[in-house]
Scaffold this active site. Structure first.
Site, PDB file in Angstrom:
ATOM      1  CB  ALA A   1      -0.941   0.021   1.248  1.00 38.13           C
ATOM      2  CG  ASP A   2       2.839   4.855  -1.593  1.00 37.46           C
ATOM      3  OD1 ASP A   2       3.781   4.557  -0.662  1.00 37.46           O
ATOM      4  OD2 ASP A   2       2.901   5.999  -2.007  1.00 37.46           O
TER       5      ASP A   2
END
Length: 192
Positions: free
Chosen positions: A70-71
């Site tokens: 995730a970012d």
């Protein structure tokens, strides 16, 4: 087996909230914004690369596994605001956000090694007007140091937020509903 390709305690805490057992691994990737890359493409690329790096780094843990990357990026006027380099950089970012609406993009990607499932969540966040002394005082707390856009909505920085339209958990770093949906889609194929 699920691998969280992140050392973020916030993401680990959020993933725990939906009752999913997981192991964390670091996924160090080059996070340089490419020329002409839009914020949405950028954040999705990083999430996929993190998932892929986590999957490859976890071969010793289990043959059948998923890796989640995730970012999260803060965006104002199509400009990505990363983590501040120093006080002046944090002042610049927080001054840009002061009294304005900005967007937080969070991308989540899960891979089984054979396929990817990904999602992008966009949330609008509005800040109150901040004085230079408020920004300075906030910096002194140490909270802005490792946060995209120089603030943490789940921390002291939450007091600057006047309105949010979208996913609170996505702004923190992992959209819970959407992550659960991705995990459900992956389990329907029964690959792991």
């Amino acid at each position: 087996m699920l691998i969280l390709a992140s050392q973020s305690p916030r993401r680990a805490e959020l993933l725990s909230q939906i009752g999913v057992p997981f192991t964390t691994l670091s996924a160090d990737i080059d996070e340089t914004l490419l020329p002409n890359e839009t914020p949405s493409i950028y954040v999705q690329r990083l999430a996929q690369q993190k998932a892929q790096a986590g999957w490859h780094a976890s071969t010793h843990l289990a043959a059948e596994r998923w890796a989640l990357g995730a970012d999260t990026v803060v965006v104002i006027h199509e400009q990505v605001l990363g983590k501040p380099k120093d006080l002046n950089d944090a002042k610049r970012m927080l001054s840009m956000l002061s009294g304005q609406q900005h967007q937080v993009f969070t991308a989540v990607s899960i891979t089984s090694g054979q396929r990817f499932e990904s999602i992008l969540v966009k949330t609008d966040v509005t800040f109150c007007s901040l004085s230079p002394s408020q920004i300075e005082t906030y910096w002194q707390t140490g909270e802005p140091l490792d946060k995209a856009g120089s603030y943490a909505i789940q921390g002291i920085g939450g007091k600057f937020v006047t309105h949010i339209n979208g996913s609170y958990s996505a702004v923190v770093g992992l959209p819970l509903y959407e992550t659960n949906q991705l995990l459900s889609r992956m389990s329907q194929t029964h690959e792991c």
